[in-house]
Scaffold this active site. Structure first.
Site, PDB file in Angstrom:
ATOM      1  N   ASP A 224     -35.635  33.392   8.491  1.00  0.00           N
ATOM      2  CA  ASP A 224     -34.444  32.949   9.216  1.00  0.00           C
ATOM      3  C   ASP A 224     -33.283  33.800   8.711  1.00  0.00           C
ATOM      4  O   ASP A 224     -32.766  33.577   7.621  1.00  0.00           O
ATOM      5  CB  ASP A 224     -34.203  31.458   8.936  1.00  0.00           C
ATOM      6  CG  ASP A 224     -32.950  30.942   9.637  1.00  0.00           C
ATOM      7  OD1 ASP A 224     -32.129  31.774  10.084  1.00  0.00           O
ATOM      8  OD2 ASP A 224     -32.776  29.711   9.723  1.00  0.00           O
TER       9      ASP A 224
ATOM     10  N   PHE B   8     -31.883  25.326   5.172  1.00  0.00           N
ATOM     11  CA  PHE B   8     -31.038  24.927   6.306  1.00  0.00           C
ATOM     12  C   PHE B   8     -31.359  25.828   7.483  1.00  0.00           C
ATOM     13  O   PHE B   8     -31.201  27.049   7.403  1.00  0.00           O
ATOM     14  CB  PHE B   8     -29.544  25.016   5.976  1.00  0.00           C
ATOM     15  CG  PHE B   8     -28.704  24.492   7.119  1.00  0.00           C
ATOM     16  CD1 PHE B   8     -28.496  23.129   7.295  1.00  0.00           C
ATOM     17  CD2 PHE B   8     -28.162  25.358   8.063  1.00  0.00           C
ATOM     18  CE1 PHE B   8     -27.772  22.635   8.373  1.00  0.00           C
ATOM     19  CE2 PHE B   8     -27.430  24.878   9.146  1.00  0.00           C
ATOM     20  CZ  PHE B   8     -27.234  23.511   9.292  1.00  0.00           C
TER      21      PHE B   8
ATOM     22  N   LYS C  58     -25.580  33.847  14.857  1.00  0.00           N
ATOM     23  CA  LYS C  58     -24.227  34.048  14.326  1.00  0.00           C
ATOM     24  C   LYS C  58     -23.633  35.411  14.725  1.00  0.00           C
ATOM     25  O   LYS C  58     -23.232  35.582  15.857  1.00  0.00           O
ATOM     26  CB  LYS C  58     -24.249  33.854  12.815  1.00  0.00           C
ATOM     27  CG  LYS C  58     -24.574  32.393  12.440  1.00  0.00           C
ATOM     28  CD  LYS C  58     -24.253  32.121  11.002  1.00  0.00           C
ATOM     29  CE  LYS C  58     -24.761  30.776  10.549  1.00  0.00           C
ATOM     30  NZ  LYS C  58     -23.816  29.698  10.728  1.00  0.00           N
TER      31      LYS C  58
HETATM   32  C1  LIG Z   1     -29.931  30.077   7.993  1.00  0.00           C
HETATM   33  C2  LIG Z   1     -29.393  29.349   9.188  1.00  0.00           C
HETATM   34  N1  LIG Z   1     -30.210  29.085  10.216  1.00  0.00           N
HETATM   35  C3  LIG Z   1     -29.784  28.450  11.312  1.00  0.00           C
HETATM   36  C4  LIG Z   1     -28.480  28.025  11.422  1.00  0.00           C
HETATM   37  C5  LIG Z   1     -28.035  27.287  12.661  1.00  0.00           C
HETATM   38  O1  LIG Z   1     -27.201  28.053  13.447  1.00  0.00           O
HETATM   39  P1  LIG Z   1     -26.352  27.339  14.618  1.00  0.00           P
HETATM   40  O2  LIG Z   1     -25.355  26.458  13.935  1.00  0.00           O
HETATM   41  O3  LIG Z   1     -25.717  28.482  15.368  1.00  0.00           O
HETATM   42  O4  LIG Z   1     -27.301  26.573  15.455  1.00  0.00           O
HETATM   43  C6  LIG Z   1     -27.579  28.278  10.376  1.00  0.00           C
HETATM   44  C7  LIG Z   1     -26.183  27.833  10.456  1.00  0.00           C
HETATM   45  O5  LIG Z   1     -25.458  27.758   9.499  1.00  0.00           O
HETATM   46  C8  LIG Z   1     -28.052  28.962   9.233  1.00  0.00           C
HETATM   47  O6  LIG Z   1     -27.240  29.215   8.208  1.00  0.00           O
END
Ligand SMILES: Cc1ncc(COP(=O)(O)O)c(C=O)c1O
Length: 443
Positions: A264, A176, A293
């Site tokens: 990520d 994700f 975040k």
């Molecule tokens: C690992 C990871 N990458 C990217 C994102 C996307 O972040 P955003 O919702 O702030 O765009 C999330 C959101 O849960 C995430 O858990």
């Protein structure tokens, strides 16, 4: 346009004679159903109003007395906005910094085409904190991943010399990375893809935590592979923690094949797993990583890409940009999000409270081994997965936890994630555990 009248603050905030403080949970739901996009299914019969303390929210639930529109109750925040609020709700130091800079320092809002003094502060703090050469600020988490993706492709063409338009970015199954088209293209979750095609080419997936599959793919195609772009611990997939030797082996393999390791760390970063960044748990270092975040301290959306000089160095003027990425207020929040994490030794707190939470969850699992299959986690990123059985439903658990004053949410049918603020107290962890035990016992 019909006349639009807006005035007031908080409960008195009134839009065309509709005062927010007068709305029942049911009325909030109706407005959202009629006027919003139906891309979420929030917990029913509960509306969050404000903050009581760093891990406690005040929420509104339906009233049964026939007079009031709602009752207010405390809700222990077991999710902290999917790890965006690691520093605790309304962290005092971050809030004070924001108020001071808006009120006293008179910070401007300017774009990147003119320098502002706070950008230097943010870059100094973020490069030192990540131990990376360069940092590029963005806004949402997905944007940091998207930029990582673009940088890996460009590095592939310009440094690795992959033939034009042939670059492959490898991802992991169950990944994700957010909701952009590139992230949706990499996803293997069919709900998130349905009728959004055509998808981006040049993406291949391997099973997460399967070293042999990655090695096989690298052996077949490494001359075209720019990067392995992946979460060090998969959050949305249900807190999937890889084998201890997976990342050291992958890191070595990437070096052997001249493939970038692109992490990520949007959910796993900023102390969540018991280290400032999850890759530090495994003694490896990515070539580039995305953060988001908690990079905004739970106050503003702040994200960034941090990476090696030669990787981030492929950017040229005009090839990337973002109006609000690193604008003065975001820079202040970004600096203080880092400062509060270090000053409060919050990664250490995640280790200590995480051990307490995991111990407690394992005790509940041992007591109810017919219901809970496995407990997973690192630091305060934890989850329990129930056996595959219709009545062991994660959504039902979330609803029952809500009745016990706990906010947590299922990921997938039978898994419930618990990821409270890193400032949570020992007593609050005990309250969380006792609620989980009551709910599991009842199932
Ligand atoms: C690992 C990871 N990458 C990217 C994102 C996307 O972040 P955003 O919702 O702030 O765009 C999330 C959101 O849960 C995430 O858990």
């Amino acid at each position: 346009m019909k006349k639009l009248n807006i005035h007031g603050y908080g409960d008195d905030l009134t839009i065309n004679n509709i005062r927010l403080g007068d709305l029942s949970p049911d009325e909030h739901e109706k407005i959202e159903l009629n006027k919003g996009g139906q891309n979420y299914s929030p917990l029913e019969n509960v509306v969050v109003s404000h903050v009581k303390d760093s891990s406690t929210l005040i929420c509104r639930k339906p009233s049964n007395d026939g007079v009031s529109k709602y009752v207010e109750e405390e809700l222990l925040d077991g999710l902290c906005c999917y790890s965006a609020v690691n520093q605790g709700q309304l962290n005092k130091d971050i809030v004070n910094a924001v108020i001071h800079h808006l009120d006293i320092e008179k910070i401007p809002t300017v774009p990147r085409s003119i320098r502002h003094k706070y950008m230097s502060g943010f870059l100094l703090a973020a490069t030192a904190f990540t131990e990376m050469d360069r940092v590029v600020p963005k806004v949402a988490g997905v944007e940091s991943w998207e930029l990582t993706f673009k940088l890996c492709r460009r590095w592939g063409y310009e440094i690795k010399k992959i033939p034009t338009d042939k670059a492959i970015i490898v991802g992991a199954t169950g990944n994700f990375h957010g909701r952009s088209m590139a992230a949706t293209s990499m996803s293997d979750d069919l709900d998130s893809k349905n009728n959004f095609g055509p998808f981006l080419p040049g993406i291949e997936l391997v099973p997460f935590n399967d070293f042999d599959a990655l090695e096989k793919l690298f052996n077949e195609k490494s001359e075209y592979i720019a990067a392995y772009s992946v979460e060090p611990i998969q959050g949305e997939a249900g807190v999937i923690v890889p084998d201890n030797d997976y990342w050291p082996k992958v890191s070595k393999l990437c070096k052997e094949h001249n493939v970038l390791l692109a992490f990520d760390e949007v959910q796993t970063g900023f102390g969540r797993t018991g280290k400032n960044f999850a890759h530090q748990l495994y003694n490896v270092k990515p070539d580039i990583m995305g953060c988001g975040k908690a990079a905004g301290g739970g106050i503003l959306p702040v994200s960034f890409v941090a990476g090696r000089d030669d990787v981030v160095g492929v950017l040229t003027p005009g090839s990337e940009g973002s109006t609000f990425g690193g604008y003065p207020l975001a820079s202040i929040v970004g600096i203080y999000a880092i400062k509060t994490l270090i000053d409060g030794d919050l990664a250490k707190q995640a280790q200590i409270r995480g051990a307490q939470l995991l111990d407690g969850l394992n005790t509940i699992k041992n007591e109810f081994s017919d219901k809970i299959k496995i407990v997973r986690g690192k630091g305060l990123l934890t989850a329990f997965e129930m056996h595959n059985n219709k009545h062991l439903d994660g959504h039902v658990v979330s609803v029952k936890l809500l009745d016990q004053g706990i906010y947590a949410k299922e990921t997938h049918h039978s898994t419930v994630r618990l990821a409270p603020a890193l400032t949570i107290t020992s007593n609050q962890i005990d309250i969380l555990l006792s609620a989980v035990r009551n709910v599991i016992k009842e199932l």
